[in-house]
Design a protein around this motif. Structure first.
Motif, PDB file in Angstrom:
ATOM      1  N   ARG A   2       0.882  -1.053   0.262  1.00  0.00           N
ATOM      2  CA  ARG A   2       0.300   0.255  -0.111  1.00  0.00           C
ATOM      3  C   ARG A   2       0.916   1.389   0.067  1.00  0.00           C
ATOM      4  O   ARG A   2       1.621   1.309   0.424  1.00  0.00           O
ATOM      5  CB  ARG A   2      -0.975   0.098   1.146  1.00  0.00           C
ATOM      6  N   HIS A  84      -8.559  -6.645   0.463  1.00  0.00           N
ATOM      7  CA  HIS A  84      -7.890  -7.849  -0.152  1.00  0.00           C
ATOM      8  C   HIS A  84      -7.551  -8.937   0.331  1.00  0.00           C
ATOM      9  O   HIS A  84      -7.089  -9.168   1.513  1.00  0.00           O
ATOM     10  CB  HIS A  84      -6.958  -7.108  -0.717  1.00  0.00           C
ATOM     11  N   TYR A  95      -7.399  -1.645   1.551  1.00  0.00           N
ATOM     12  CA  TYR A  95      -6.744  -0.327   0.776  1.00  0.00           C
ATOM     13  C   TYR A  95      -8.173   0.640   0.425  1.00  0.00           C
ATOM     14  O   TYR A  95      -9.613   0.688  -0.142  1.00  0.00           O
ATOM     15  CB  TYR A  95      -6.837  -0.386  -0.517  1.00  0.00           C
ATOM     16  N   ILE A 101      -1.902  -0.014  -5.664  1.00  0.00           N
ATOM     17  CA  ILE A 101      -2.836  -1.855  -5.443  1.00  0.00           C
ATOM     18  C   ILE A 101      -1.304  -2.138  -6.307  1.00  0.00           C
ATOM     19  O   ILE A 101      -1.697  -1.890  -7.184  1.00  0.00           O
ATOM     20  CB  ILE A 101      -3.425  -1.689  -5.277  1.00  0.00           C
ATOM     21  N   GLU A 103      -0.133  -6.199  -7.575  1.00  0.00           N
ATOM     22  CA  GLU A 103      -0.869  -7.782  -7.679  1.00  0.00           C
ATOM     23  C   GLU A 103      -0.070  -8.179  -8.069  1.00  0.00           C
ATOM     24  O   GLU A 103       0.366  -7.997  -9.207  1.00  0.00           O
ATOM     25  CB  GLU A 103      -2.357  -8.084  -7.435  1.00  0.00           C
TER      26      GLU A 103
END
Length: 147
Positions: A2, A84, A95, A101, A103
């Protein structure tokens, strides 16, 4: 991970610099909750890589469904708060609006995004995928007590 960074400008610039296509689409993940939608903002292929910018909306109480991506994904939360969860069923991030973010790619990174709040979650998402790959690969629930 984050971070509060001006990622939206970088995402939009990376995609728009090469050209823009726009149109409606639906979110891809199974089982996505009712009302989860996606809108195509921009798309460009460079070499063997597809760069696609989409706006994803997750209504209150809904989720993306369990899935993973064939390439990295970068997002900014435009509204709401995304919760998440990893395939271990543990939260791996909360978030709020303004958060960035990231991934990672691959089947070892199965996850789900859930809207546990009372307002829609709106995400601006950049997909960096091998050319022709789907936005997400469906995955079964790994045994978590929620969907």
């Amino acid at each position: 991970m984050r971070a509060r960074v001006p990622l939206r400008a970088a995402i939009a610039g990376a995609v728009v610099a090469g050209g823009v296509l726009a149109g409606p689409a639906t979110a891809q993940a199974t089982p996505a909750g009712p009302g989860v939608t996606a809108r195509l903002i921009a798309q460009k292929t460079v070499g063997d890589t597809d760069y696609t910018l989409r706006e994803i909306t997750i209504p209150p109480g809904q989720a993306t469904g369990w899935h993973y991506h064939d390439g990295p994904l970068y997002a900014v939360v435009k509204a709401g708060t995304l919760s998440h969860f990893a395939s271990t069923c543990a939260s791996d991030g909360v978030y709020p609006k303004g958060s960035a973010i990231q991934e990672p790619a691959g089947p070892g990174n199965v996850h789900i995004g859930r809207n546990l709040g009372d307002t829609p979650v709106v995400l601006e998402v950049l997909y960096v995928l091998p050319h022709g790959s789907p936005f997400s690969e469906d995955a079964p629930n790994p045994g978590c007590p929620f969907e």
